[in-house]
Design a protein around this motif. Structure first.
Motif, PDB file in Angstrom:
ATOM      1  N   UNK A 616       0.809  -1.214   0.000  1.00  0.00           N
ATOM      2  CA  UNK A 616       0.000   0.000   0.000  1.00  0.00           C
ATOM      3  C   UNK A 616       0.845   1.267   0.000  1.00  0.00           C
ATOM      4  N   UNK A 617       1.913   1.308   0.811  1.00  0.00           N
ATOM      5  CA  UNK A 617       2.708   2.544   0.864  1.00  0.00           C
ATOM      6  C   UNK A 617       3.480   2.780  -0.423  1.00  0.00           C
ATOM      7  N   UNK A 618       3.908   1.708  -1.077  1.00  0.00           N
ATOM      8  CA  UNK A 618       4.563   1.871  -2.378  1.00  0.00           C
ATOM      9  C   UNK A 618       3.595   2.501  -3.378  1.00  0.00           C
ATOM     10  N   UNK A 767       8.032  -7.062  -8.405  1.00  0.00           N
ATOM     11  CA  UNK A 767       7.725  -6.432  -7.117  1.00  0.00           C
ATOM     12  C   UNK A 767       6.251  -6.629  -6.763  1.00  0.00           C
ATOM     13  N   UNK A 768       5.381  -6.462  -7.767  1.00  0.00           N
ATOM     14  CA  UNK A 768       3.955  -6.660  -7.521  1.00  0.00           C
ATOM     15  C   UNK A 768       3.635  -8.145  -7.273  1.00  0.00           C
ATOM     16  N   UNK A 769       4.383  -9.033  -7.883  1.00  0.00           N
ATOM     17  CA  UNK A 769       4.182 -10.464  -7.595  1.00  0.00           C
ATOM     18  C   UNK A 769       4.500 -10.779  -6.141  1.00  0.00           C
ATOM     19  N   UNK A 770       5.551 -10.142  -5.622  1.00  0.00           N
ATOM     20  CA  UNK A 770       5.910 -10.347  -4.207  1.00  0.00           C
ATOM     21  C   UNK A 770       4.785  -9.840  -3.296  1.00  0.00           C
ATOM     22  N   UNK A 771       4.289  -8.627  -3.601  1.00  0.00           N
ATOM     23  CA  UNK A 771       3.195  -8.078  -2.807  1.00  0.00           C
ATOM     24  C   UNK A 771       1.964  -8.987  -2.874  1.00  0.00           C
TER      25      UNK A 771
END
Length: 803
Positions: A616-618, A767-771
């Motif tokens: 969310x903060x990203x 990065x979005x896959x990790x999130x």
């Protein structure tokens, strides 16, 4: 407004830009959001009459400021202060009229207020175009001066106010004056009012939502006022000359404005004559139909003209449509919402409900501070790109990406330490004064950000703001959890998210379109307003008073918050005293000495960790950058605004359903929704980064992030903070909440600081896959480990944790 933008007429060194002019127009309406709470409070404290007189003084002073001001900042301040008074008048005057009027003429008197409103509009339309700005404002200053003298001498106080203060003789005297000396009528009405107010008792803000009738009254009142504003009346009033200029009508714009003002003034006398015969519903319905019929052809005309179609044969349409609109507006939607608002509420909640209705979005007074603090969370999204641009940066040179990453990340880093400082203060000086203490650094920091010329000061300001943000997110859930009832604790706790998202959206909407200095000056208004309003209107937590052996103050506060009889208050107070006595005084080490407290702490930290690792903060800090790199077809700043608006609207869902469906169901749904939205977003970005053609699915980033924002705000946005305020007993609540919040913000700092560098290294797609993977892990955690707190008392929650 046209004079301020004309080099020959402006009192400033240079003409205003359209952006600056729009702020001068809109700051009045912004001030009117906050005025009702100040003057609604005063109406119960010093009376309706003296509150209305108090409204007049700022208007008089501000017209002199507008007459002699030579810088836009003075105009901004004056318009905002006038807005406070306008909001006060539109709150207290309907209340005053509704209380002094007789049943047979209450509708006529209430809607007659619109006659004076229209007279004021017509006067400005008629005089303004033909005199200087100085002379115009000096002439306008005459009217509040006359009002202050005449209203002070002639008008009586409301009998309802006198009776609420047990001043029966003054109430009778006021009624005799109002009823033309008829003692029989005055005594009969005095008896009726006394009986009614005795039956109603004293009310609080929360009483509005405890009764089906009052809730319906509030919804009706708020909706009528909302439809009034959304009909476009303020756009027509503020920009009348500009509308006629752009429409290309054959008459001079100033003359058209005068015609519209004259029609408005003339038709304002219709409603008082017919409202008590035809009724409110008939006029409101006819008004809505008429406004629709008027505005649609005006829109068609303007559309055709803007697209270079020949409209010379129908140049009469703009003036005809607006005359029709004004007539229909003044027959219903103009005067009647205020008249109806003065009738719907009983005396015990009239000032509170009227204040809440006019401002529309107030759930709890403390959450104004949440809004102020959370404008800082998305502050970096529009500002970072300007700091990295040599033409827009306030520094001698553009900042590097490393420097801007620190400006973003220092807020969550400050929020790591804020919970310990403000959590400690919450036990020492109380929840209320700790929340007020959180507001001061935010105000100071925005002023530093507005006028500083070095990056070091930006680092300091963002760190200070972060400390306050951490404090708000620690103390406010405690405060709300302690003042709420078991039946609505979830709704009140999650309503905090409405103010969070409102603050986020405000920064998205304003930041890209104004200078950095102006943006921060505007943001500084909100903590200032919070400090004033919460100091005047906020109550201390009864739990704090009990823990400090102040039982009389605790009882008084409970009666104010609950609005219940003394017997019910005594029962709740006894429960609080018993619970706090059994718990004793706690330390941070006590969290790890009990099975129940360890579980409570692990649930709280786990939920907050999953909240942060959802990304969310990203997304909040780098929204514009994400859309730029994703290569979506819409402008990045427009995408950010869409995300903010969706987030704000979605935030209202959870307070409505959380106490019905429960916390666990919403958290599981939220985790599933976020995972489903982030994984395809990662695929899109990955394909785009590796030069695949994604033009056919360019809509995907905005669609995925909208789904993400909706599902985040249904569960993992508000509920970790709500649950944190429920899980811990009073003796360790401040310590445990501080530690939980600090861990949360430390994780937020890591993500904010290293998101850009990690995404540059492995790509934004992975990065979005990790999130998304973290969101998937949250599902079994919520399903198997998190306890349900819906409908349980705080003691029942402790029993469940220790079971």
């Amino acid at each position: 407004m046209s004079k301020l933008q004309d080099i020959d007429d402006t009192p400033f060194d240079q003409p205003l830009s359209s952006e600056e002019a729009s702020w001068i127009s809109s700051l009045l309406a912004l001030g009117a959001v906050f005025g009702p709470f100040i003057y609604g409070f005063l109406a119960d404290k010093i009376g309706r009459k003296y509150t209305l007189l108090t409204c007049g003084v700022p208007i008089l002073v501000c017209y002199f400021l507008l007459a002699f001001g030579k810088v836009p900042a003075i105009f901004y301040a004056a318009r905002f202060i006038i807005g406070l008074s306008v909001g006060g008048v539109f709150t207290v005057m309907p209340m005053y009229i509704g209380e002094i009027a007789e049943d047979s003429n209450r509708g006529s008197l209430g809607s007659a207020m619109n006659c004076f409103l229209c007279a004021g509009l017509l006067f400005s339309y008629s005089l303004g175009p033909y005199v200087s700005i100085l002379a115009f404002n000096l002439v306008l200053a005459v009217f509040p001066a006359i009002f202050l003298v005449v209203f002070f001498i002639v008008s009586p106080e409301s009998p309802h106010y006198y009776i609420s203060r047990n001043n029966i003789d003054s109430a009778k005297s006021a009624l005799l004056k109002l009823r033309r000396g008829d003692e029989k009528i005055a005594e009969g009405e005095l008896s009726d009012v006394q009986t009614k107010m005795k039956d109603e008792g004293k009310g609080s803000f929360f009483d509005i939502f405890r009764s089906k009738g009052l809730t319906k009254a509030f919804i009706i009142s708020a909706s009528l006022v909302a439809f009034q504003q959304l009909s476009g009346i303020n756009a027509v009033l503020f920009y009348a000359q500009n509308i006629f200029k752009q429409a290309g009508t054959s008459l001079e714009p100033a003359v058209c404005s005068i015609i519209v003002g004259g029609v408005q003034f003339g038709t304002s006398f219709v409603t008082p004559l017919i409202v008590d015969k035809l009724g409110r519903k008939v006029l409101l319905t006819a008004s809505a139909v008429g406004m629709i019929i008027s505005e649609i052809p005006l829109g068609v005309y303007s559309y055709l003209k803007d697209h270079d179609n020949d409209v010379s044969s129908i140049k009469f349409v703009p003036i005809l449509s607006l005359i029709s609109y004004i007539i229909m507006y003044n027959c219903g939607s103009g005067p009647l919402p205020w008249a109806v608002m003065g009738e719907l509420f009983p005396s015990k909640v009239k000032s509170i409900a009227s204040s809440a209705t006019t401002a529309k979005k107030e759930y709890t007074r403390a959450n104004i501070g949440t809004f102020a603090a959370c404008t800082a969370l998305t502050w970096s999204s529009p500002v970072i790109s300007k700091l990295e641009d040599a033409e827009t940066t306030p520094f001698s040179k553009a900042l590097t990406s490393e420097e801007t990453s620190w400006i973003s990340a220092l807020l969550p880093l400050g929020a790591v330490f804020g919970p310990f400082l403000f959590g400690y203060l919450a036990d020492k000086i109380g929840r209320k004064y700790t929340l007020l203490t959180c507001g001061a650094p935010v105000l100071i920091s925005y002023l530093i950000l507005a006028f500083s010329k070095t990056a070091i000061l930006y680092y300091v300001a963002r760190f200070l703001t972060g400390m306050s943000v951490g404090g708000v997110f620690t103390v406010l859930p405690i405060y709300v959890g302690e003042i709420a009832e078991d039946s609505n604790r979830g709704a009140l706790g999650s309503s905090m998210n409405c103010f969070i998202t409102a603050g986020l959206t405000f920064s998205y909407c304003v930041g890209p379109y104004v200078s950095i200095t102006l943006f921060n000056v505007i943001l500084a208004i909100f903590p200032c307003v919070f400090l004033i309003l919460f100091f005047m209107l906020g109550y201390e937590s009864p739990h704090y008073y009990v823990s400090n052996q102040k039982h009389d103050e605790a009882k008084f506060t409970l009666q104010k918050i609950r609005g219940t009889e003394a017997e019910k208050t005594d029962i709740e107070l006894l429960d609080i005293q018993t619970k706090i006595k059994e718990e004793g005084n706690g330390r941070i080490a006590d969290i790890f000495k009990s099975k129940g407290l360890i579980k409570a702490f692990s649930i709280s930290v786990g939920l907050l960790a999953f909240q942060q690792f959802s990304g969310i903060n990203a997304i909040l800090f780098y929204a514009q950058n994400i859309f730029e790199e994703a290569g979506t077809s819409l402008k990045p700043e427009i995408c950010s605004i869409l995300i903010g608006v969706v987030q704000f609207l979605a935030s209202f869902v959870t307070p409505l359903i959380v106490d019905r469906l429960g916390r666990k169901v919403l958290l599981i749904f939220s985790g599933v929704g976020m995972a489903v939205s982030e994984l395809p977003l990662g695929v899109y970005v990955y394909l785009n980064d590796h030069d695949h053609d994604v033009s056919s699915i360019s809509f995907l980033p905005i669609l995925c992030l909208i789904v993400y924002i909706i599902t985040y705000n249904v569960g993992f946005g508000p509920l970790p903070w709500t649950i944190m305020g429920e899980l811990f007993p009073s003796n360790v609540k401040s310590s445990a909440s501080s530690l939980s919040a600090a861990i949360c913000w430390f994780l937020g700092f890591l993500i904010a600081k290293y998101f850009e560098s990690i995404s540059a290294s492995i790509g934004m797609g992975p990065s979005f896959w990790i999130f998304g993977s973290c969101c998937m892990v949250s599902i079994p955690f919520c399903l198997l480990y998190v306890i349900e707190t819906k409908g349980k008392s705080l003691q029942e929650i402790q029993n469940a944790l220790n079971g």
